[in-house]
Design a protein around this motif. Structure first.
Motif: not given
Ligand code: ADP
Length: 605
Positions: A491, A494-495, A519, A537, A539, A544, A549-551, A554
């Protein structure tokens, strides 16, 4: 006046004795008087006959005063009054008068006994004599001499009889008084003894009766004599034993019911015919957030819920009626109230069940199904659209074919990631993904993550910074730990925009090990942080998805960390970016806390 048992017994015996004495006195007096009068009468009978005979022996003609001497002697001897009355009523002789008064004596011819004697040969009367001033009995018999005829009358004062009777009355009274005294003493003693047993019986009976209020075991003393009171006391004791047993059984049953009621997780409220609260268990108090049961209060004052009041007021229904309502709390709960059918106007029982969690899970399940279908539908429809386009002719155009196939491949990979993540999540949630919790050095998982993702970071020109203390051992599962770190670091890479930095920090933290993945990316706005770990869920869902991303990443992290008895959260990083931190029990601490090697496999947590 309240006399008590003893007083009543005594008064009754006194009244009985007095009544018996009076009755027997009256009876004896009547009988005695009758006997004495009969005796006097017999005497008068004999003497009147003798007097008549004597008159026959008197020589010469019978004139006034001629027989006075004989008659006077006869009267004196016999202690009687003897009167000789001629057939014309003149008094010829009278033993109680001087001879000179004979001529002046009033005519006796009309005296009742005289008339009766002439008529029937004998006349008897008893009357008060003014001459002698006493009650007298008169008896007259006729006589007949050659020269004259008449009636000879003998009489006797009844004062002797009266004296005898009154003497006897005194004797009788004395005897009765004496008897009465003896009877009183005996009666008093008898009533004292009887009433003593009775009073004791009453006192003990009261004590036994009060046993219901605590002092059990009181019994009546059964005396040695086998009288009625002893029998009564025995029966009473038997009854008290029975009562004790019944009390015991009742209180056991009451305790059992109370224990069952108190151990129920469902709230139970009992209502009387007027819908007022008569019983309420602890669960009901907890669910409604009430401190003390409002016994006697109408239900409407305790629970102002129209739906509930409606089902409670329904009568005559044969089936359970239920109503679901939200109790504002705090805490806010969704409650299901069920009212059992009861006979009309009888008591009612309301069962309250907390279905907050059930409703939350249902909502989650609905959301999940909706989200999962939505997530799956998108790549599937993209794949099918691209395949259709290829089939329609794009396949023969190599430049376009590569583009479409590329899209098919990306979405197939996304589909595969989604399915893998969903499978992981479902395995972790239903407990089939067994973790083996044992002391695990975090160096292994950190190294594996570096091997896997370092090249990706380099591709994106992201600097990798590792600050892991030495000898950090957690109680956990090495592959789960690796899964957690891969998801978090993936993540972060990725972000975080190109040129940024991603780091892993690991250190001791009061018996725990703190792992941080930071990060320099965009961070997570405050309003999204609370729900960040929920399934699907995101943001920014579009971004994503674009990033593959699959959501679910986390959400998987949270489940794995919690299964390893740890916690995971996110905080903003000073200077921009995010810090996702995981806190897990340190191995040495865990051993000392549990007193054993915590290496048992864990399944469903
Ligand atoms: P995804 O597969 O969309 O990354 P996650 O469950 O891993 O799903 O993360 C859920 C959401 O949390 C992401 O869609 C993103 O919006 C937010 N997120 C996760 N990790 C980060 C990060 N390191 N920085 C910013 N936003 C994050």
């Amino acid at each position: 006046m309240n006399l008590g048992i003893r007083g009543k017994l005594f008064a009754i015996s006194l009244a009985l004795i007095t009544l018996a004495a009076l009755a027997s006195g009256a009876l004896v007096e009547t009988v005695m008087r009758g006997l004495l009068l009969e005796q006097v009468r017999g005497e008068l009978e004999r003497l009147s006959s003798a007097a008549a005979e004597t008159l026959l022996l008197i020589p010469g003609p019978l004139e006034v005063g001629s027989a006075q001497a004989v008659i006077t002697r006869l009267g004196k001897r016999a202690n009687l009054r003897v009167t000789v009355i001629g057939s014309d009523g003149r008094v010829f002789a009278d033993s109680s008068l001087p001879v000179e008064e004979l001529k002046t004596v009033e005519n006796h011819g009309l005296r009742p006994e005289v008339l009766q004697a002439i008529r029937s040969g004998r006349g008897v009367t008893t009357r008060y004599s003014t001459t002698v001033q006493a009650d007298m009995m008169y008896m007259a018999v006729p006589f007949e001499r050659p020269d004259s005829q008449g009636v000879v009358r003998v009489s006797r004062s009844l004062s002797e009889v009266d004296a005898l009777i009154s003497h006897m009355r005194w004797l009788l009274t004395a005897a009765v008084v004496l008897g009465l005294l003896v009877a009183i003493v005996m009666g008093a003693l008898a009533s004292y003894f009887a009433s003593r047993s009775l009073v004791e019986l009453v006192n003990r009976a009261r004590a036994v009766a009060s046993a219901a209020r605590g002092a059990r075991g009181e019994r009546l003393r059964v005396g040695a004599d086998e009288d009625e009171l002893a029998g009564l006391a025995g029966s009473f004791n038997q009854m008290a034993d029975e009562l004790d047993r019944s009390f015991e059984t009742l209180s056991q049953e009451r305790d059992l019911s109370r224990a069952i009621l108190e151990n129920l997780t469902d709230g139970v409220l009992a209502l009387d015919a007027q819908a007022c609260v008569t019983e309420m268990n602890g669960a009901a108090l907890r669910l409604l957030g009430i401190e003390r049961a409002p016994f006697g209060a109408p239900l409407i004052e305790v629970l102002r819920v129209p739906a509930l009041l409606e089902i409670v007021s329904q009568r005559g229904t044969k089936e359970n009626a239920s109503a679901e309502f939200v109790w504002p709390g705090p805490p806010r709960r969704t409650l299901l109230a069920t009212v059992t059918p009861q006979p009309a106007r009888g008591p009612r029982v309301v069962v309250l069940r907390d279905i907050t969690e059930l409703r939350r899970l249902e909502l989650m399940r609905r959301d999940f199904v909706a989200n999962a279908s939505h997530e799956l539908r998108t790549p599937v429809s993209i794949i099918s659209a691209n395949v259709e386009t290829l089939a329609a002719g794009a396949l023969s155009d190599p430049s376009r074919a590569a583009e479409f196939l590329g899209a098919v491949q990306r979405n197939a990979e996304r589909l595969s990631r989604l399915v893998n993540d969903l499978l992981d999540l479902s395995r972790i949630e239903d407990g089939s993904h067994t973790l083996s919790l044992k002391p695990t050095s975090i160096e292994g998982p950190v190294g594996a993550v570096l091997d896997l993702l370092e090249s990706r970071a380099q591709e994106k020109q992201i600097a990798f910074e590792i600050a892991v203390d030495e000898d950090l051992v957690v109680v956990g599962d090495s592959s789960a730990l690796e899964h957690v770190l891969v998801n978090l670091v993936d993540n972060a890479i990725k972000y975080t925009p190109a040129g940024g930095a991603v780091g892993i920090v690991a250190k001791h933290d009061a018996g725990h090990v703190l792992l941080e993945v930071w990060d320099t990316g965009p961070g997570v706005p405050e309003s999204h942080r609370a729900r960040l770990f929920e399934r699907f869920y995101r943001v920014d869902p579009g971004r994503s998805r674009d990033m593959g991303g699959t959501g679910l990443g986390l959400s998987i992290v949270k489940h794995l960390v919690e299964t390893m008895r740890g916690t995971v959260h996110m905080r903003p990083r000073e200077g921009g970016g995010s810090v996702f931190w995981v806190r897990l029990p340190a191995a040495a601490e865990e051993r000392s806390l549990n007193g054993k090697d915590a290496s048992e496999p864990l399944g469903s947590e």
